[in-house]
Design an enzyme around this catalytic site. Structure first.
Site, PDB file in Angstrom:
ATOM      1  N   GLY A 137       0.829  -1.197   0.000  1.00 29.62           N
ATOM      2  CA  GLY A 137       0.000   0.000   0.000  1.00 29.62           C
ATOM      3  C   GLY A 137       0.864   1.247   0.000  1.00 29.62           C
ATOM      4  O   GLY A 137       1.449   1.597   1.023  1.00 29.62           O
ATOM      5  N   HIS A 164      -2.217   1.859  19.262  1.00 28.88           N
ATOM      6  CA  HIS A 164      -2.745   2.689  18.181  1.00 28.88           C
ATOM      7  C   HIS A 164      -2.355   4.154  18.410  1.00 28.88           C
ATOM      8  O   HIS A 164      -3.171   5.078  18.286  1.00 28.88           O
ATOM      9  CB  HIS A 164      -4.272   2.568  18.075  1.00 28.88           C
ATOM     10  CG  HIS A 164      -4.787   2.878  16.696  1.00 28.88           C
ATOM     11  ND1 HIS A 164      -5.835   2.187  16.125  1.00 28.88           N
ATOM     12  CD2 HIS A 164      -4.412   3.792  15.773  1.00 28.88           C
ATOM     13  CE1 HIS A 164      -6.088   2.677  14.921  1.00 28.88           C
ATOM     14  NE2 HIS A 164      -5.224   3.664  14.688  1.00 28.88           N
ATOM     15  N   ASP A 166       1.027  -2.057  -4.956  1.00 27.78           N
ATOM     16  CA  ASP A 166      -0.206  -1.288  -4.838  1.00 27.78           C
ATOM     17  C   ASP A 166      -0.854  -1.273  -6.219  1.00 27.78           C
ATOM     18  O   ASP A 166      -0.412  -0.548  -7.109  1.00 27.78           O
ATOM     19  CB  ASP A 166       0.077   0.135  -4.364  1.00 27.78           C
ATOM     20  CG  ASP A 166      -1.194   0.887  -3.991  1.00 27.78           C
ATOM     21  OD1 ASP A 166      -2.231   0.665  -4.650  1.00 27.78           O
ATOM     22  OD2 ASP A 166      -1.161   1.692  -3.045  1.00 27.78           O
ATOM     23  N   GLY A 183       0.297   4.654  -0.374  1.00 22.04           N
ATOM     24  CA  GLY A 183      -0.364   5.952  -0.317  1.00 22.04           C
ATOM     25  C   GLY A 183       0.574   6.987   0.281  1.00 22.04           C
ATOM     26  O   GLY A 183       1.799   6.888   0.159  1.00 22.04           O
ATOM     27  N   ARG A 229      -4.284  -1.001   9.915  1.00 20.91           N
ATOM     28  CA  ARG A 229      -5.498  -1.427  10.608  1.00 20.91           C
ATOM     29  C   ARG A 229      -5.354  -2.879  11.019  1.00 20.91           C
ATOM     30  O   ARG A 229      -4.882  -3.726  10.244  1.00 20.91           O
ATOM     31  CB  ARG A 229      -6.731  -1.264   9.707  1.00 20.91           C
ATOM     32  CG  ARG A 229      -7.215   0.174   9.565  1.00 20.91           C
ATOM     33  CD  ARG A 229      -7.780   0.711  10.871  1.00 20.91           C
ATOM     34  NE  ARG A 229      -8.353   2.034  10.764  1.00 20.91           N
ATOM     35  CZ  ARG A 229      -7.699   3.162  10.983  1.00 20.91           C
ATOM     36  NH1 ARG A 229      -6.404   3.115  11.294  1.00 20.91           N
ATOM     37  NH2 ARG A 229      -8.320   4.337  10.907  1.00 20.91           N
ATOM     38  N   ILE A 267       1.269   7.658   3.486  1.00 18.20           N
ATOM     39  CA  ILE A 267       2.121   7.130   4.543  1.00 18.20           C
ATOM     40  C   ILE A 267       3.102   6.111   3.986  1.00 18.20           C
ATOM     41  O   ILE A 267       4.296   6.121   4.320  1.00 18.20           O
ATOM     42  CB  ILE A 267       1.260   6.508   5.665  1.00 18.20           C
ATOM     43  CG1 ILE A 267       0.437   7.605   6.356  1.00 18.20           C
ATOM     44  CG2 ILE A 267       2.138   5.776   6.683  1.00 18.20           C
ATOM     45  CD1 ILE A 267      -0.610   7.087   7.315  1.00 18.20           C
ATOM     46  N   ASP A 318       1.106  -1.602  15.907  1.00 21.12           N
ATOM     47  CA  ASP A 318       0.444  -0.458  16.528  1.00 21.12           C
ATOM     48  C   ASP A 318      -1.061  -0.660  16.542  1.00 21.12           C
ATOM     49  O   ASP A 318      -1.773   0.110  17.176  1.00 21.12           O
ATOM     50  CB  ASP A 318       0.786   0.831  15.778  1.00 21.12           C
ATOM     51  CG  ASP A 318       0.203   2.062  16.455  1.00 21.12           C
ATOM     52  OD1 ASP A 318       0.498   2.271  17.651  1.00 21.12           O
ATOM     53  OD2 ASP A 318      -0.549   2.814  15.809  1.00 21.12           O
ATOM     54  N   GLU A 329     -10.006  -3.082  19.175  1.00 26.95           N
ATOM     55  CA  GLU A 329      -9.389  -2.022  19.957  1.00 26.95           C
ATOM     56  C   GLU A 329     -10.457  -1.215  20.686  1.00 26.95           C
ATOM     57  O   GLU A 329     -11.404  -0.747  20.044  1.00 26.95           O
ATOM     58  CB  GLU A 329      -8.579  -1.089  19.047  1.00 26.95           C
ATOM     59  CG  GLU A 329      -7.440  -1.768  18.333  1.00 26.95           C
ATOM     60  CD  GLU A 329      -6.712  -0.841  17.375  1.00 26.95           C
ATOM     61  OE1 GLU A 329      -5.762  -1.296  16.731  1.00 26.95           O
ATOM     62  OE2 GLU A 329      -7.100   0.353  17.279  1.00 26.95           O
ATOM     63  N   ALA A 337       0.518   5.506  16.866  1.00 24.53           N
ATOM     64  CA  ALA A 337       1.483   5.940  15.855  1.00 24.53           C
ATOM     65  C   ALA A 337       1.174   7.325  15.324  1.00 24.53           C
ATOM     66  O   ALA A 337       2.089   8.070  14.942  1.00 24.53           O
ATOM     67  CB  ALA A 337       1.519   4.933  14.702  1.00 24.53           C
TER      68      ALA A 337
END
Length: 335
Positions: A154, A297, A177, A156, A239, A158, A263, A268, A299
């Site tokens: 992925g 979570h 990707d 994107g 995620r 980030i 993370d 959660e 980060a």
């Protein structure tokens, strides 16, 4: 007068939102985290725009907002929202994709470095009672970063920031990707894997950076983890449901993978019965020593990023609700 609501009371006042949205918009605070279901019906009846941070927004919740026109998810991911119910009502859904990019990228690289350099392992051993000998521990986890192939699933905003950081540490960077056009790899000076399987087979470090959609849920299971080279490290700052945490337990337990940095986890905050991997981590079982880092979570977080969430969310609400601009609107194709 239009009304917008921030129900979770993330900030001490509504001054920033009011400044951006202007005097013709009423900005309301709710009662705090988890408060959507507790909101009075008369408040819900007035809301044209809704901000969502930690709350889940179900179809039942949505039905309580008869005037709702815009929902701004105060973050990158939008899996907390019932997109089908919102689409059926014609409610526009937006996210805030341009906050916390550097923070999450830094966090992902830090997890990989902390594991590959043995920082957490040596830290724990030196504060043990009695402390370990004053010497390095020889373990396959530790590897020269310049010899690593850093795989990114992925690419994107980030993922791109992670790629640049990994390059700076001398890693060979490869990504997969399917949604990116040809030539991105040339612009960044990295390599593209045509398939997920090719990426996995090449990655000594695998870092997940895709959004959670119906297509990415369960994207990395035991088969995928065993496709990674023996001794690989997995990092997930995207995620939790993208990565099968039970499969991760298995491949760490039998030694196929060297280590993991998480993370995010599937549920959660964690609820009982907690995953076996989290239970082993909390129990400080010896086989996991230096091989697993879990952060809550977090980060995305710096004080600066937390401020960006507020400002950029309000700007997005202004653009879409007041000015009819399509800023950060999530289309059905993105699900």
């Amino acid at each position: 007068m239009l009304t917008v609501l921030e129900p979770e009371r993330l900030y001490p006042d509504t001054a920033e939102e009011q400044r951006i949205l202007g005097p013709d918009v009423r900005v309301l605070h709710g009662g705090g985290e988890g408060s959507i279901a507790q909101l009075p019906d008369e408040v819900c009846a007035e809301v044209d725009g809704l901000f969502v941070f930690r709350n889940w927004l179900s179809a039942a919740d949505i039905a309580r907002f008869p005037k709702l026109r815009v929902v701004v998810r105060m973050g990158v991911g939008y899996d907390r929202l019932d997109r089908a119910a919102l689409a059926a009502r014609g409610v526009k859904v937006c996210n805030v994709p341009d906050y916390g990019t550097t923070e999450v990228a830094d966090h992902a690289i830090t997890l990989a470095l902390a594991l590959r350099r043995g920082i957490t392992m040596h830290h724990d051993l030196q504060r043990a009672d009695p402390p370990a000998p004053w010497a390095y521990v020889a373990t396959p986890i530790h590897q020269r970063m310049g010899d690593q192939t850093y795989g990114i699933l992925g690419l994107g905003r980030i993922g791109t920031a992670v790629a640049l950081r990994a390059k700076a540490f001398g890693c060979r960077v490869v990504f997969h990707d399917p949604y990116l056009p040809n030539g991105v790899e040339r612009a960044l000076g990295i390599e593209r894997a045509r398939t997920k399987e090719e990426l996995l087979a090449r990655s000594n470090i695998l870092s997940l950076h895709a959004p959670l959609t119906r297509n990415t849920r369960g994207l990395v299971g035991e088969k995928e983890l065993r496709t990674l080279p023996a001794g690989a490290v997995v990092v997930n700052t995207a995620r939790g449901p993208m990565l099968d945490i039970e499969a991760l337990y298995n491949v760490l337990r039998d030694g196929h993978l060297a280590a993991a940095g998480l993370d995010v986890i599937p549920d959660e905050p964690p609820v009982e019965p907690i995953p076996r991997l989290l239970a082993a981590y909390r129990a400080r079982e010896a086989w996991l020593e230096g091989r697993l880092i879990i952060t809550p979570h977090s980060a995305f977080y710096t004080p600066q990023a937390y401020g960006d969430i507020r400002t950029k969310s309000a700007e997005t609400m202004r653009d879409v609700l007041l000015e009819g601009v399509g800023s950060n609107v999530i289309t059905p194709e993105m699900d």
